[in-house]
Design an enzyme around this catalytic site. Sequence first.
Site: not given
Lengths: 591, 591
Positions: B292, B434-436, B441
Amino acid sequence: MFYSKRDLHFQLFENIDALSLTSFDYFKDHNRETFEMVLDAADQIGMTSLRPLLTEMDRQEPQLVDGKILVHEGMKKIYRQYGEDGWINACFSYEEGGQQLPNTIQSAVGFIWQAANYSASVYPFLTSGAANLIRTFGSKELIERFTPNLYNAKWQGTMALTEPDAGSSLSDLSTTAYPTEIEGIYKIKGQKIYISCGDHDACENVIHLMLARIKGAPAGVKGISMFVVPQKRTETGASNDVLTEGLYHKMGYKGAPIAHLMIGSNDGCEGFLVGEPHKGLPYMFQMMNEARIGVGMNAAAIGTAAYNSALAYAKERPQGRKINEKDPSKPQVPIIEHADVKRMLLFQKSIVEGSLSLLLYCAKLGDLVHVAEGQEKEDAVLLLDLLTPIAKSYPSEMCCLTTSAAVQVLGGAGYTTDFPVEQYYREARIHPIHEGTTGIHGLDLLGRKVLMQDGRAIRIFAEKIMQIIVEAKVESSLLPFAEKLEKYLQRAQQTSGHLFAKVGKNPEEFLADATLYLEYLSILTIAWQWLHQGFVSRKALDSGTPEKDFYQGKIMCMRYFFEYELVKMDGLGKRLVSGDIVTVEMRGEWF
Amino acid sequence: MFYSKRDLHFQLFENIDALSLTSFDYFKDHNRETFEMVLDAADQIGMTSLRPLLTEMDRQEPQLVDGKILVHEGMKKIYRQYGEDGWINACFSYEEGGQQLPNTIQSAVGFIWQAANYSASVYPFLTSGAANLIRTFGSKELIERFTPNLYNAKWQGTMALTEPDAGSSLSDLSTTAYPTEIEGIYKIKGQKIYISCGDHDACENVIHLMLARIKGAPAGVKGISMFVVPQKRTETGASNDVLTEGLYHKMGYKGAPIAHLMIGSNDGCEGFLVGEPHKGLPYMFQMMNEARIGVGMNAAAIGTAAYNSALAYAKERPQGRKINEKDPSKPQVPIIEHADVKRMLLFQKSIVEGSLSLLLYCAKLGDLVHVAEGQEKEDAVLLLDLLTPIAKSYPSEMCCLTTSAAVQVLGGAGYTTDFPVEQYYREARIHPIHEGTTGIHGLDLLGRKVLMQDGRAIRIFAEKIMQIIVEAKVESSLLPFAEKLEKYLQRAQQTSGHLFAKVGKNPEEFLADATLYLEYLSILTIAWQWLHQGFVSRKALDSGTPEKDFYQGKIMCMRYFFEYELVKMDGLGKRLVSGDIVTVEMRGEWF
C-alpha cells in the site's frame, strides 16, 4: 441505456419549459408532439447507428494513407444519414430548407448522440456550425455555392483556427491571405493544426472556415479575417492545395480525425473572404460561443453515459455486506447499498444533471437571443455571455471527475477495456482543452464578462437566482436550501467585490486566480440549477405524481449537491480573498 | 529528466534524515556514500534500461498466445538485471544474501524506477514481496525451495487474492485447499482474477502467494490460509495446473500483464501451506501494508514524471503575453510566466513532493518497526498503521489530478500521443483501485485506525505535528504557517471528536463519509509534511546556501499548499459535522 430519456424530458418540459418558446412566431409550428418526435428520432439514431460503433471507433483509429485520412467505414452511412434526415440545418429557416427547430431541442438531440458515441457526434456539429457562419456572414454567392452540400452532408465543415504558434493566443496567427485580381478571392498560405474532421473519406469535400491575416493587415486580433477554404475546388473537384500533413493520435475521442493541414504550399490554395476584412474573430466568436456551450454538453453527455454504466453495474454487482452485518454466511449485497457507492453515484448524478439543466437553460437563452425582443433579448444576450464560460468549463472539468468516479464504482473492472467507462474517462479529458482552455475561460469570465456594462450581467444573474430563492422559500421543506443558497450568493457578491477592487491597481494580481473564480461561481450556478430542479420536483411530489421515485431522486440529489459540493465554495472563497499572491511571485527558476 | 535527483536527495538526507538509520546495528555498515551509490545505480538502470521502453511497452501490449502471456521482449533483460544486481533481496539480511539496505532507500529506488517506467517497475516489486512473505512466515523447507530463484529473478512472485466474487470483500473468497496425505501440501481448486504478473515469458516460473480456504474452514476472514502455489512444479518443471484463462486489457499500465488464472481445473494443482492454517490474511497484510505504501509511491512517481514533462514544456513553449502587455508585436513569452500556469505547476509540485515526503517518512517508520525497540518501535508501529491508508490513498487520488494538470499545461499537445503525459494520466488511474480502493481505506482509517488503542495512534500523530509547529514558530517567517497548521489540527481534532460520538449509535452513519474523512486528514498530513520541508529549507537559506533557487522553490510551494490546498479542509470539515445523512438515506430505486 446510455442516458435517461425521462430526465431529458424533465429537463426540457418541466425544468426549463422549452415549450414556452413556441409562443414566438419563429417556432409557432412546433409543440410538444413535434419536439418529442424529433427527440425520438434522435434516440433511434443514437441507439441503432451511433451506439453500436462506440467501441469499434475507439479501437480502429483513423489512418492517414497516401495523404488522405480514412475513418471507420461505418461513418459513411452515419454521416450521410445526418444530411438525408435534415439534421444539419434543422434549426435554420424554412426558406433555407430548415425546420425552424429551437436550438434548445437541437442541443438535446446533440446530448443524446454525444452520450451514444461522442466521436461520431462531432462530424455533423462542425458542419452545422460552418454552414451557420456562411449563411450569417457570407454573401449570397457564398451561401449558394457552399451551403447546399453542407446541409445534405455531402461535404464536411470545420473551424480552422489553431496554428503551431497560435493556440490560446489567437492574435498570433500567421496564415496569410494574398489578394488576387478577383474581388473576394485570396491566395491562402499557412498551416493549421488540431483541425477536427479536417480531412476524411466519409465526405466528398471539406469546407474550412479559416482564420487568416490579409497581407498587410494590422497585427493582433484586429487583423484577422475569415475565409471559406474548400479542400477541393467546387467547380472542378480538383485539389485546392489544402494538404493533410499529419493525423494526431489521441488519448481518446479517437473516432474523429484531427488533422494537421498545409495550406497553399504549392501556391494553389484559393479562399473566399467571408463578410468584411478584419472581422474574422468577431464572426468566429458566434460559432465559438455556440461551440463552447456544445463542448459543455459533450462533457455532460459523456459524464451521463459513464454514470449510467456505473449505475447499472452498482445495481447488479454483489460485494460485501452492510456495515451492521457481520455474518459472513449471509449473502453479499449489491454495491449500490453501500453509502460510499451511493455517494459516488450521487456525485455523478448531481454533476451531470446539474450541468444538463444549465446547458439547456443556456440553449434556451440562445433561442431567446434570436427570437425575443427588447429587454428580454438584451437580458438573454448578457446572461448567456456571462454563463458561457461556466457552461463550457464546469461540465468539462467536472466530468473528468465524474467519469473517474464511474471507473471507481466498477473498481478493477472499470480499469479494463471490458467496460466502456475507461473510454469515457479518456474521452472526457479533451473538454477542458478544446474551444478555449479552462484558464482562458477564467480570464474571460473575470476579466471581461463580470465587468461588462458595469456588472450588469452579474446583476441579472443574481436576480435570476433570487427569483427561485424567493419561490422556494414558500415551500417549508425547501426553505433551508433557499436560505443556504441566498447566503452563498451574498458571499459570492462580497468575494467578487473584493476582487473588483483590484482591477485597476494590478491586472495580473486581479486575474491570477481567475480559474478559481470560475470554479467558485460555477458551483453557485449549479446550486441554483439544483434548487430549481428541487422546486419543480417538490411541486410534482406535492401534486401526487405517480413517479415518486424519480422526483424523490431529484430531491436527494439536490440535498447531495448542497451538502457536498456547495461547501467547496468555502475554501475557494477563502483563497480568493487572501492577499498572498504566491502564483504571481513564483519564478520559473525556482521550480 | 523524469524526476529530480536533487529533490530526492533533499527528501532523504535533509527532510527525513535517512542517515539516522545507520545508528542501528542492522544498518551500521551503511553511510551516505553507500546510499548514494545505490541511488546512482538505480538512476542508471532507470535511465538506460527502463525509460527507453516506456512508450513501447504501452503501445505493444502483452499478448495471450496458446495459453501463455508474452510480454515486451525487452522485459527479459530488465527482469534478469533486477536479479543479477541483487535488487530483489537488497533489504534482506546478509545471511540471506541481502545487503541489509534500509527499506527507506529501497523505496527511493522504487520511486526512480516507477517514474521511469511504471509497468517495468512492478515485476521485481511483486517478486520481492512474495519472497518476503515466504522468508517471514514459511518453513525452512519452503524458504530453501522457493526463495533462491525469486532472489535471482529467474522466477516471478505474485500476490493472488482477488476472485470474481471477492474483490474488496476478501472474506468471500472461495478458492479451496484440500489436504493431501503429505503434511503441508494441499490440492488447490479455484480461480483468481487481476493477478499482476500472474504469467509471463520473461521468467521461468511464477510463484503465487495465494489465499485459499482449507476445506471445512470457518466462513469469513478467519478461515483463510496462505499457500505457495507455483505455476510449474519446481522438481520437474511440469505444469502445476495453474492455467492462464485470460489476459486483461487495460486503460494504462499496459506493460505489466494482469492475468485471470484457473487453478486446479484438472485436479493437478499442488500448494504449500505457509505458516499456520487460517492465518492467511494477517500474513498477507504484512505484504499488503508494504504494498500500500508502494502504491502511494507509484502514484507519486507517475505524478512526478508528469510534472517534470509539464515543467519542461512550460519553460519552452511560447504562447501569449503577460496580462499587462497589450502590444501584439512584442514576442510571446514562455507559458511558465503566466500565473495560471505557475498555479498548475505549483499544484503538481506541492502534491508530488508533499506525497514523496510522507511516503519516505512512512518507509523510515517501516525501518524503525524492524530495528527500533521499546517505545520508539511501538510508536512507529502505531503511527505507520495510522498513516498507511493516507499514504496509499492521498497520492493515488491526487496524482490522477496532477497528471490531469500536466495534460492541461500542454493543452492540445498533452492530449496527443506525441507526449508522454497522456500515458501518465492513464497509468495514474489504477492507483485509487488496486491494493484496496480509496473507499476501503477510508473505512480502515476511520473505522479502525483512529479508534485503535483508544485513539493512541492519532495522539502520536498530533504530537508529531505539534513538534514541527513548535519548532517552526521560532522562525518569524514561518510563524503564520505554524499557527495556521495548529488551528487546522485543532479543528481536525474537534471534527474527529464529533464523528467518534456516533461510533456506537449508528455505525453506518458514522462511516458514511469515511472517504471524506480520509481526504480531510490527508490534507492536514501533507500540510504537516510541507511545514517540515519549509522549515528545513528556511534553515538552509538562513545558513547561506548557494542553492537559493531550490530552497526558495520549496518555500513557495509550502505557501501554495497552505493557500490553495489546506483551505479545502474548510468545506470538507463542514460536511463532516453536518447531520444530513443523504448518502445513507438515498435508495437504489431513486437513482
